[in-house]
Design a protein around this motif. Structure first.
Motif, short mmCIF file in Angstrom:
data_model
loop_
_atom_site.label_atom_id
_atom_site.label_comp_id
_atom_site.label_asym_id
_atom_site.label_seq_id
_atom_site.Cartn_x
_atom_site.Cartn_y
_atom_site.Cartn_z
N UNK A 34 7.21 -12.63 -26.64
CA UNK A 34 7.32 -13.55 -25.52
C UNK A 34 8.63 -13.43 -24.75
N UNK A 35 9.71 -13.09 -25.43
CA UNK A 35 11.01 -13.02 -24.77
C UNK A 35 11.53 -11.59 -24.83
N UNK A 36 12.10 -11.14 -23.72
CA UNK A 36 12.56 -9.76 -23.63
C UNK A 36 14.00 -9.69 -23.15
N UNK A 37 14.72 -8.72 -23.65
CA UNK A 37 16.10 -8.51 -23.23
C UNK A 37 16.42 -7.03 -23.25
N UNK A 38 17.59 -6.69 -22.75
CA UNK A 38 18.06 -5.32 -22.76
C UNK A 38 19.56 -5.34 -23.01
N UNK A 39 20.04 -4.42 -23.82
CA UNK A 39 21.48 -4.40 -24.10
C UNK A 39 22.19 -3.22 -23.46
N UNK A 40 21.44 -2.44 -22.64
CA UNK A 40 22.08 -1.31 -21.97
C UNK A 40 21.25 -0.89 -20.78
N UNK A 41 21.92 -0.73 -19.63
CA UNK A 41 21.26 -0.26 -18.42
C UNK A 41 22.14 0.79 -17.75
N UNK A 42 21.55 1.94 -17.44
CA UNK A 42 22.28 3.02 -16.79
C UNK A 42 21.69 3.26 -15.40
N UNK A 43 22.56 3.50 -14.43
CA UNK A 43 22.15 3.73 -13.05
C UNK A 43 22.65 5.10 -12.61
N UNK A 44 21.75 5.90 -12.04
CA UNK A 44 22.13 7.23 -11.55
C UNK A 44 21.22 7.59 -10.38
N UNK A 45 21.42 8.77 -9.82
CA UNK A 45 20.58 9.25 -8.73
C UNK A 45 20.06 10.64 -9.05
N UNK A 46 18.95 10.98 -8.44
CA UNK A 46 18.38 12.31 -8.59
C UNK A 46 17.52 12.60 -7.37
N UNK A 72 12.48 4.36 -18.07
CA UNK A 72 13.13 5.15 -17.02
C UNK A 72 12.34 4.94 -15.73
N UNK A 73 12.98 4.30 -14.76
CA UNK A 73 12.32 3.95 -13.51
C UNK A 73 12.93 4.74 -12.36
N UNK A 74 12.08 5.29 -11.51
CA UNK A 74 12.51 6.05 -10.34
C UNK A 74 12.13 5.27 -9.09
N UNK A 108 16.69 10.80 -1.88
CA UNK A 108 17.24 10.48 -3.20
C UNK A 108 16.43 9.40 -3.92
N UNK A 109 16.38 9.53 -5.22
CA UNK A 109 15.75 8.50 -6.05
C UNK A 109 16.84 7.80 -6.86
N UNK A 110 16.73 6.49 -6.96
CA UNK A 110 17.60 5.73 -7.83
C UNK A 110 16.95 5.69 -9.21
N UNK A 111 17.68 6.10 -10.22
CA UNK A 111 17.15 6.14 -11.59
C UNK A 111 17.78 4.99 -12.38
N UNK A 112 16.94 4.14 -12.94
CA UNK A 112 17.42 3.05 -13.79
C UNK A 112 16.85 3.25 -15.18
N UNK A 113 17.75 3.46 -16.14
CA UNK A 113 17.35 3.64 -17.53
C UNK A 113 17.79 2.42 -18.34
N UNK A 162 0.78 -1.23 0.00
CA UNK A 162 0.00 0.00 0.00
C UNK A 162 0.82 1.28 0.00
N UNK A 163 2.14 1.18 -0.03
CA UNK A 163 3.00 2.37 0.02
C UNK A 163 3.67 2.59 -1.33
N UNK A 164 3.62 3.81 -1.88
CA UNK A 164 4.25 4.06 -3.19
C UNK A 164 5.77 3.97 -3.11
N UNK A 165 6.37 3.19 -4.00
CA UNK A 165 7.82 2.97 -3.92
C UNK A 165 8.56 3.26 -5.23
N UNK A 166 7.84 3.32 -6.34
CA UNK A 166 8.54 3.51 -7.62
C UNK A 166 7.59 4.05 -8.69
N UNK A 167 8.18 4.81 -9.61
CA UNK A 167 7.46 5.28 -10.79
C UNK A 167 8.13 4.67 -12.01
N UNK A 168 7.37 3.93 -12.79
CA UNK A 168 7.90 3.30 -14.00
C UNK A 168 7.40 4.08 -15.22
#
Length: 244
Positions: free
Chosen positions: A179-191, A229-231, A208-213, A141-147
């Motif tokens: 049906x199958x998903x992948x990613x070839x690049x992930x960036x991590x930062x803060x804001x 982009x996930x916060x 602080x928010x952890x930003x995953x792109x 019940x607690x908000x934890x992330x914005x996708x």
């Protein structure tokens, strides 16, 4: 005048650092009531406003909170949510596998103005229509992330119509035959959160928010499906960056 402000700021930081040290060595335990402003004024030999500003900094960071008429308290200890930042499954599936009570709310689906970075990632050209689809994630019940998912109308012609009802992009893609998903690049930062993000995540401005792109690619055709982009609220997660 400027020198006085610098000295005041330095004294505020001394108080903040000392309280943080007490938290780290567990002299102050979760849920503990902090000494009154008067006691802290006497202890640090500073003006009351300096103490108040220091405590406000700790409140902004979500470390302490106020109870009307009762004083300030150290935030209660909470168990951090395990989050694996790598892998090929959705956030929804990860949370369900770990047994968390996850709910999702679609909070917006909107066409974005031209953004060179996003358009480049999506291999789009100016004039193409890109939609941003935002989902707010709740744990217990607690908000934890914005996708935020950025999707080109060229690849998904009815995304503007379907977008407001989407809670899981992976589930949406599966309905379309992917049906199958992948990613070839992930960036991590803060804001730090904007005013709008503070409202959504029910947090203070200095939490602080952890930003995953990353991008999402169809595992079979290698077609680029979206830019993501996930916060994440940094105070709610512990992060596993172990490679699969």
């Amino acid at each position: 005048m400027e020198g006085d402000e610098t000295i005041s700021t330095e004294k505020e930081n001394v108080i903040v650092d000392d309280i943080m040290r007490q938290i780290a060595n567990q002299t102050l335990k979760p849920g503990t009531k902090l000494p009154s402003e008067y006691v802290l004024v006497e202890k640090y030999r500073v003006p009351r406003m300096t103490v108040r500003n220091a405590l406000m900094k700790l409140e902004e960071q979500g470390i302490v909170y106020s109870k009307q008429g009762k004083g300030r308290y150290l935030k209660e200890e909470s168990k951090h949510i395990d989050l694996h930042l790598t892998g090929k499954i959705s956030f929804t599936d990860k949370m369900k596998q770990l047994g968390y009570d996850l709910t999702t709310k679609n909070v917006y689906c909107e066409e974005i103005p031209f953004d060179a970075k996003i358009y480049r990632i999506l291999q789009a050209v100016e004039g193409d229509t890109i939609f941003k689809i935002g989902r707010l994630r709740y744990i217990n019940g607690e908000p934890v992330a914005i996708h935020n998912s950025f999707v080109s109308e060229t690849n998904f012609p009815v995304i503007g119509k379907d977008g407001p009802a989407i809670e899981s992009m992976f589930a949406y893609y599966r309905q379309l035959g992917y049906e199958e998903f992948s990613s070839n690049k992930t960036l991590l930062s803060t804001t730090f959160p904007t005013v709008f993000e503070q409202e959504l995540l029910a947090c203070k401005s200095m939490v602080p928010l952890i930003v995953v792109e990353s991008n999402c690619i169809d595992g079979k055709s290698e077609k680029l499906l979206e830019y993501t982009k996930i916060l994440y609220r940094s105070d709610k997660f512990q992060y596993d960056i172990t490679m699969d």
